[in-house]
Design a protein around this motif. Structure first.
Motif: not given
Length: 384
Positions: A200-204, A190-191, A195-197, A303-304
């Protein structure tokens, strides 16, 4: 027919199947009241052009259910949380006012409330779209009864002689959902996709959710004033719900959360992004402003999960994942409970099944050591 004339008042409702049935019941009731000589326009059609001549003198007696609901909404705003108050107002507008709003309270019967609940719980066809709509579930039915009971509690206070139609309507039994955390490999999938979509800030943002375990309302309200970089802790004492800030947590108890390595690493990365402004730790990278609610995060999340093929669970399961990862790592359940703002009772009730896998036999070994008796003789097996 009213006083020898044909009259055709209308109800301000959409002509769908449920409302047509309701209109038929209203008409039958009106006809019966006319026969018995008890009919008054104000009871059923307060906006009808001839209604004014039939209105009672007392303002209180003249109130229909909609007017009482407005009074209750104004008075309850003082005691209810803002988010709860808004939800109850929506329930009232969606489920009760369309059917009962025009009626005087004494005309709303216990049977009418039960019949309406039965209709709401029954699957039906949307006449506009042709789609089959699901009926309301048990939990939703219980929730929408709360504001209805509140209005009638206000109406029925002495010296009122109105009978409370909600009296005797018990809440339906519901099954509490159990924690449904993500596995470690799912967390990494998921992380990585986040990050790809989305960067990095959303993944963090979600990595902190997985490994610090704050409630979403606590995380979006977290400010740099609450972060201790030297001790690697955050103080959790405020929340943001439906854009409203509250200086208290859900349990009304502040707590200090010790950050593990991954959560602390997120804080260090966020420091370079948002610390200079000295406000919220997490901001929406698309707007450059603090998150006001959980809506945008929820859209990204769905979505992810679909993209990586992980079974959908709500974002709140990030918090449950934080709890279960800590327990499976062997952390003391008392410490885990304090970290996440849970009571020990909740920890034992909801998360007990993750504890045995963490002790690696230590608990059983301790019990065996305390109850050990004389050594058992070695019993061999004789082959014949």
């Amino acid at each position: 027919m009213w006083q020898g004339k044909l009259v055709a008042p209308s109800l301000d409702l959409r002509p769908n199947a449920a409302n047509l049935k309701h209109a038929a019941r209203v008409r039958a009731l009106v006809v019966d009241e006319i026969k018995r000589g008890s009919f008054r326009f104000a009871d059923h059609f307060p906006d009808y052009r001839h209604a004014q001549a039939h209105q009672p003198d007392s303002d209180t007696e003249a109130r229909d259910f909609a007017a009482w609901a407005t009074v209750w909404e104004r008075l309850s705003a003082r005691t209810l949380e803002h988010s709860t108050h808004q939800i109850y107002k929506r329930h009232m507008k969606a489920y009760w006012l369309p059917v009962f709003g025009h009626l005087r309270p004494e005309r709303i019967t216990h049977e009418m409330v039960l019949e309406h609940l039965a209709e709401l719980s029954t699957p039906r066809l949307d006449l506009k779209t042709g789609k089959k709509l699901r009926g309301l579930g048990r939990k939703t039915q219980n929730n929408i009864l709360i504001p209805l009971r509140g209005v009638f509690e206000l109406i029925c206070r002495p010296p009122s002689r109105v009978q409370d139609p909600t009296e005797g309507i018990a809440n339906q039994k519901t099954q509490k959902a159990k924690p449904d955390p993500f596995a470690p490999d799912e967390v990494d999938l998921i992380l990585g996709e986040l990050a790809k979509r989305y960067g990095a800030e959303v993944a963090d943002y979600f990595e902190f959710s997985f490994f610090a375990g704050l409630r979403a309302s606590e995380q979006i309200a977290l400010r740099w004033d609450d972060v201790d970089l030297r001790q690697r802790t955050v103080l959790v004492w405020r929340t943001r719900v439906m854009t409203q800030d509250k200086e208290r947590t859900k349990t009304n108890v502040e707590r200090t959360v010790e950050l593990n390595t991954r959560a602390a690493a997120v804080i260090q990365r966020q420091r370079a992004r948002t610390a200079i402004r000295g406000a919220e730790v997490f901001e929406n990278p698309n707007t450059g402003e603090a998150y006001q609610d959980e809506q945008s995060q929820g859209r990204v999340w769905r979505t992810t999960l679909r993209a990586v093929g992980v079974r959908y669970r709500a974002p709140k399961e990030c918090r449950d994942t934080s709890v279960t990862l800590a327990l499976m790592a062997g952390a003391n359940p008392m410490w885990v409970a304090m970290q996440h703002g849970h009571s020990v009772q909740v920890m034992m009730r909801d998360y007990a099944k993750w504890i045995p896998s963490a002790d690696r036999g230590a608990n059983l070994a301790a019990v065996n050591a305390s109850i050990a008796g004389p050594a058992e003789p070695d019993i061999g097996v004789q082959l014949v």
